[in-house]
Design an enzyme around this catalytic site. Structure first.
Site, PDB file in Angstrom:
ATOM      1  N   SER A 175       2.414   3.709   9.748  1.00  0.00           N
ATOM      2  CA  SER A 175       3.831   3.541   9.375  1.00  0.00           C
ATOM      3  C   SER A 175       4.188   4.280   8.079  1.00  0.00           C
ATOM      4  CB  SER A 175       4.169   2.054   9.213  1.00  0.00           C
ATOM      5  OG  SER A 175       3.602   1.547   8.022  1.00  0.00           O
ATOM      6  N   ASP A 178       0.844  -1.213   0.000  1.00  0.00           N
ATOM      7  CA  ASP A 178       0.000   0.000   0.000  1.00  0.00           C
ATOM      8  C   ASP A 178       0.874   1.255   0.000  1.00  0.00           C
ATOM      9  OD1 ASP A 178      -2.052  -1.825   0.281  1.00  0.00           O
ATOM     10  OD2 ASP A 178      -2.088  -1.631   2.462  1.00  0.00           O
TER      11      ASP A 178
HETATM   12  O1  RIB Z   1      -2.202  -4.262   2.983  1.00  0.00           O
HETATM   13  C1  RIB Z   1      -2.381  -4.248   4.372  1.00  0.00           C
HETATM   14  C2  RIB Z   1      -3.824  -4.171   4.695  1.00  0.00           C
HETATM   15  O2  RIB Z   1      -4.454  -5.353   4.253  1.00  0.00           O
HETATM   16  C3  RIB Z   1      -4.124  -4.086   6.172  1.00  0.00           C
HETATM   17  O3  RIB Z   1      -4.190  -2.761   6.639  1.00  0.00           O
HETATM   18  C4  RIB Z   1      -5.430  -4.844   6.310  1.00  0.00           C
HETATM   19  O4  RIB Z   1      -6.498  -4.043   6.684  1.00  0.00           O
HETATM   20  C5  RIB Z   1      -5.660  -5.481   4.948  1.00  0.00           C
HETATM   21  O5  RIB Z   1      -6.568  -4.776   4.220  1.00  0.00           O
END
Ligand code: RIB
Length: 318
Positions: free
Chosen positions: A295, A255
């Protein structure tokens, strides 16, 4: 300021247990617990906003404390929030993190799965520079969002995480940049015998050719601790990851990369390789801290980190 990055996606309350090793089936172990804001869409929005891009998040929440706290958190990050309230619980995730910083995750989508096209303001999509979707809401919605944005000349980014059985490859016709990780890339290629080991053994030209077969103009395969591979129509570039960092928690690194990439596209006026270098630094910094959204690094930290590690030079593989 008008949002340059619009993330249409999920929020999950992350319920995280740190443990020495993952428990075996049937085993009970003792760990440490923390909870905080997460969800791939929300994490990406936080990464983009902290990296310096004016950002909006469109998501669905339940009428519960997780949902209310989430919206307050996102607004406090300076993110424009378009919240659809659903008669379902706010999404949540059970996460285990072991001493190597590896994770295992189970997500209950809850309200996220009910996010609908009418919840997404089309003017917001059309006036963005970059629109980002992932797979924790519902996939027909993603197709509608990316189609609307792309028709308006906005750069569309799809992060197919987590890969789902109902994935319809026709969405790639509305996708400018596809960003899978290794397991998602293997699932997208869907060839007998092609697994992550086979992916790692590929020469750059062969990986480029597989990326080209998917149909999205740009494919960026994130390769975990190895770095990432950027396949554009006329060139391919391997970007190594940063070494020597103390890895605390890899949850949300993908992410961080996607949000950092979206912000990088804005910062570098659409230069995808420059944006991927920037994203690589955002992801590297994110694994040095515990948690997901919390983070994500701030712009100043990213800039300092890139200056300090400027020896991690661009390495074109073609
Ligand atoms: O990519 C990490 C995320 O995957 C976490 O924050 C959790 O909520 C899932 O969606």
């Amino acid at each position: 300021m008008k949002p340059a990055v619009v993330v249409v996606g999920s929020f999950n309350q992350d319920l995280t247990w740190r443990c020495a090793e993952f428990p075996a089936p049937g085993e009970t172990i003792v760990g440490e617990f923390k909870t905080g804001p997460g969800g791939k869409g929300s994490n990406q929005a936080v990464a983009a906003a902290r990296a310096g891009a004016p950002t909006a998040f469109v998501g669905a929440f339940g009428d519960d404390s997780f949902g209310r706290d989430a919206q307050a958190f996102l607004r406090a990050e300076g993110i424009t929030v378009h919240a659809a309230r659903k008669k379902l619980p706010t999404g949540n995730a059970a996460i285990l993190v072991n001493h190597r910083g590896q994770n295992q995750i189970v997500v209950a989508l809850g309200a996220n799965a009910a996010l609908a096209p009418r919840d997404v303001p089309s003017t917001l999509l059309r006036s963005a520079r970059v629109v980002v979707c992932q797979h924790e809401t519902n996939l027909p919605l993603n197709a509608a969002v990316l189609r609307t944005a792309r028709r308006a000349g906005v750069t569309t980014v799809l992060n197919p995480a987590p890969m789902r059985a109902d994935f319809d490859a026709r969405i790639l016709a509305h996708t400018d940049v596809l960003i899978p990780n290794e397991s998602e890339f293997v699932a997208l290629i869907a060839r007998p015998g092609f697994d992550e080991a086979a992916l790692h053994a590929l020469a750059p030209a062969a990986l480029h050719s597989l990326c080209r077969s998917l149909g999205a103009p740009t494919v960026i395969v994130t390769l975990g601790a190895r770095g990432c591979f950027v396949s554009e129509p006329s060139r391919h570039t391997f970007i190594p990851s940063y070494t020597g960092l103390k890895v605390i928690d890899t949850t949300g690194a993908g992410d961080a990369f996607v949000g950092g990439f979206a912000a990088g596209l804005v910062k570098f006026s659409g230069d995808q390789v420059a944006a991927a270098h920037f994203a690589n630094a955002v992801a590297a910094l994110s694994v040095t801290k515990f948690g997901t959204a919390p983070s994500m690094p701030a712009r100043r930290t990213i800039d300092q980190f890139i200056r300090k590690h400027s020896h991690v030079a661009r390495r074109p593989s073609a």
